[in-house]
Design an enzyme around this catalytic site. Sequence first.
Site, mmCIF file in Angstrom:
data_model
loop_
_atom_site.group_PDB
_atom_site.id
_atom_site.type_symbol
_atom_site.label_atom_id
_atom_site.label_comp_id
_atom_site.label_asym_id
_atom_site.label_seq_id
_atom_site.Cartn_x
_atom_site.Cartn_y
_atom_site.Cartn_z
ATOM 1 C CB SER A 13 -0.857 -0.027 1.272
ATOM 2 O OG SER A 13 -1.416 1.236 1.522
ATOM 3 C CB THR A 48 -0.383 2.966 4.148
ATOM 4 O OG1 THR A 48 -0.498 3.566 5.429
ATOM 5 C CG2 THR A 48 0.080 1.551 4.335
ATOM 6 C CE1 TYR A 87 -3.817 -2.717 5.498
ATOM 7 C CE2 TYR A 87 -3.367 -0.353 5.519
ATOM 8 C CZ TYR A 87 -3.610 -1.517 4.825
ATOM 9 O OH TYR A 87 -3.631 -1.503 3.456
ATOM 10 C CE LYS A 145 -1.345 -4.563 3.309
ATOM 11 N NZ LYS A 145 -1.595 -5.922 2.778
ATOM 12 C CE1 TYR A 198 -2.165 -3.927 -5.331
ATOM 13 C CE2 TYR A 198 -3.717 -4.192 -3.524
ATOM 14 C CZ TYR A 198 -2.938 -4.737 -4.525
ATOM 15 O OH TYR A 198 -2.952 -6.086 -4.714
HETATM 16 C C1 UD1 Z 1 -6.736 3.836 4.050
HETATM 17 C C2 UD1 Z 1 -5.297 3.448 4.321
HETATM 18 C C3 UD1 Z 1 -4.792 2.604 3.180
HETATM 19 C C4 UD1 Z 1 -5.682 1.405 3.022
HETATM 20 C C5 UD1 Z 1 -7.095 1.894 2.727
HETATM 21 C C6 UD1 Z 1 -8.037 0.718 2.580
HETATM 22 C C7 UD1 Z 1 -3.769 4.889 5.535
HETATM 23 C C8 UD1 Z 1 -3.106 6.209 5.572
HETATM 24 N N1 UD1 Z 1 -4.507 4.664 4.462
HETATM 25 O O1 UD1 Z 1 -6.719 4.740 2.957
HETATM 26 O O2 UD1 Z 1 -3.493 2.181 3.436
HETATM 27 O O3 UD1 Z 1 -5.218 0.606 1.980
HETATM 28 O O4 UD1 Z 1 -7.525 2.719 3.798
HETATM 29 O O5 UD1 Z 1 -8.533 0.253 3.746
HETATM 30 O O6 UD1 Z 1 -3.628 4.115 6.411
HETATM 31 N N2 UD1 Z 1 -13.156 10.251 3.952
HETATM 32 C C9 UD1 Z 1 -14.170 11.137 4.271
HETATM 33 N N3 UD1 Z 1 -15.340 10.641 4.770
HETATM 34 C C10 UD1 Z 1 -15.546 9.289 4.974
HETATM 35 C C11 UD1 Z 1 -14.508 8.390 4.641
HETATM 36 C C12 UD1 Z 1 -13.314 8.906 4.143
HETATM 37 O O7 UD1 Z 1 -14.030 12.344 4.094
HETATM 38 O O8 UD1 Z 1 -16.627 8.920 5.446
HETATM 39 C C13 UD1 Z 1 -11.896 10.767 3.412
HETATM 40 C C14 UD1 Z 1 -10.685 10.485 4.288
HETATM 41 O O9 UD1 Z 1 -10.515 11.475 5.238
HETATM 42 C C15 UD1 Z 1 -9.576 10.451 3.248
HETATM 43 C C16 UD1 Z 1 -10.261 9.963 1.956
HETATM 44 O O10 UD1 Z 1 -11.654 10.147 2.179
HETATM 45 O O11 UD1 Z 1 -9.096 11.727 3.031
HETATM 46 C C17 UD1 Z 1 -10.013 8.492 1.666
HETATM 47 O O12 UD1 Z 1 -10.302 7.740 2.840
HETATM 48 P P1 UD1 Z 1 -10.362 6.126 2.833
HETATM 49 O O13 UD1 Z 1 -11.259 5.682 1.727
HETATM 50 O O14 UD1 Z 1 -10.678 5.691 4.217
HETATM 51 O O15 UD1 Z 1 -8.894 5.677 2.435
HETATM 52 P P2 UD1 Z 1 -7.472 6.111 3.023
HETATM 53 O O16 UD1 Z 1 -7.577 6.583 4.421
HETATM 54 O O17 UD1 Z 1 -6.835 7.025 2.027
#
Ligand code: UD1
Length: 342
Positions: A126, A128, A151, A155, A179
């Site tokens: 990832s 991450t 998590y 990785k 990814y």
């Molecule tokens: C996270 C993990 C990534 C993992 C992925 C899948 C980290 C930094 N990232 O990605 O490694 O592979 O999850 O599980 O650990 N958001 C909102 N509202 C919501 C949900 C999300 O605004 O209800 C925003 C978040 O703040 C973020 C973006 O959408 O900025 C993407 O969030 P998300 O889909 O959870 O993925 P990541 O956090 O990028």
Amino acid sequence: MAKILVTGGTGYIGSHTVVELQQAGYEVVIIDNLSNSNINVLDGIERISGIRPDFIEGDVTDIETLRKLFKAHPGIKGIINFAASKAVNESVQKPLLYYRNNLVSLLNLLELMPEFGVEGIVFSSSCTVYGEPDRNPIDESAPIKVATSPYGNTKQISEEIITDTIYSGAPIKSIILRYFNPVGAHPSAEIGELPLGVPQNLIPYLTQTAAGIRKELTVFGNDYNTPDGSCIRDFIDVTDLAKAHVIAMRRMLDNPDGDKLEIFNLGTGRGLSVLELIESFERATGVKVPHKIGPRREGDIEKIWAEPSKANNVLGWKAEMDIDDTMRNAWRWQQKIAAKTK
Ligand code: UD1
């Protein structure tokens, strides 16, 4: 064509990759413990490819189960390892579960590969591992940052385990794929993401809100140092992502003298903000997504997107899907599962 073991093959990225492998002529064996997926996914796979993959319900953390599998399915040449836990928050609550699931499974596979003549393993890593990048887009030579969750740490440790094993002279190869943010669903709407409970990730929460299952989507923060204040990610279509695995597998198995270990970023090279993604969904589907701005989510990265040139030039792979098409596929899938659960 070679036989491939896909661990976690009924999961989100796993199922899409199984379809692409089958369509490329590979024979696929799946092992999955169904902890975060459903047996019906096999029907979806079969409806797309016309082939029902061999399926073993079992846990990759159990080495005897795996040994039995390799004996019952001789001639497996490659492995794609998707079997892992992936919820960042849950990993903070249950670190040992994450270390056990994600690391013991990998150790078992690496240990058994030489014994059963398996030549290569594609590993799901990832972005991450980069933490909050110093610059964007980020390429594979960027430093690995201290992990902010168990998590993320699994990785990083997994990448180290693979690297050490290859450098020790083990007769195996590996391609590690980092990814960015996988989204969307198969264009057929036969398979897609199936989150259990309240979704933690953006797209399933968004599509469930559009479907009226959730009242409104909260955008976590609009005071980041980005043009519109919301976080920026590199959203990569799951089918594009799945195709990269087929290319990686072919590269490992068909070039006996090729590199033993390679690492590739899998992203589009384009950063999109959370608010831009909502706009894309609304534009593509004509459906409004009720949303409000909320506080920042702890541990979120401000902005990260990929420099995918290495994958483009070396693998010969490129993300091709238009984000609006990806959003339409995600929506069609959501409508289909909503209809089923009514
Ligand atoms: C996270 C993990 C990534 C993992 C992925 C899948 C980290 C930094 N990232 O990605 O490694 O592979 O999850 O599980 O650990 N958001 C909102 N509202 C919501 C949900 C999300 O605004 O209800 C925003 C978040 O703040 C973020 C973006 O959408 O900025 C993407 O969030 P998300 O889909 O959870 O993925 P990541 O956090 O990028």
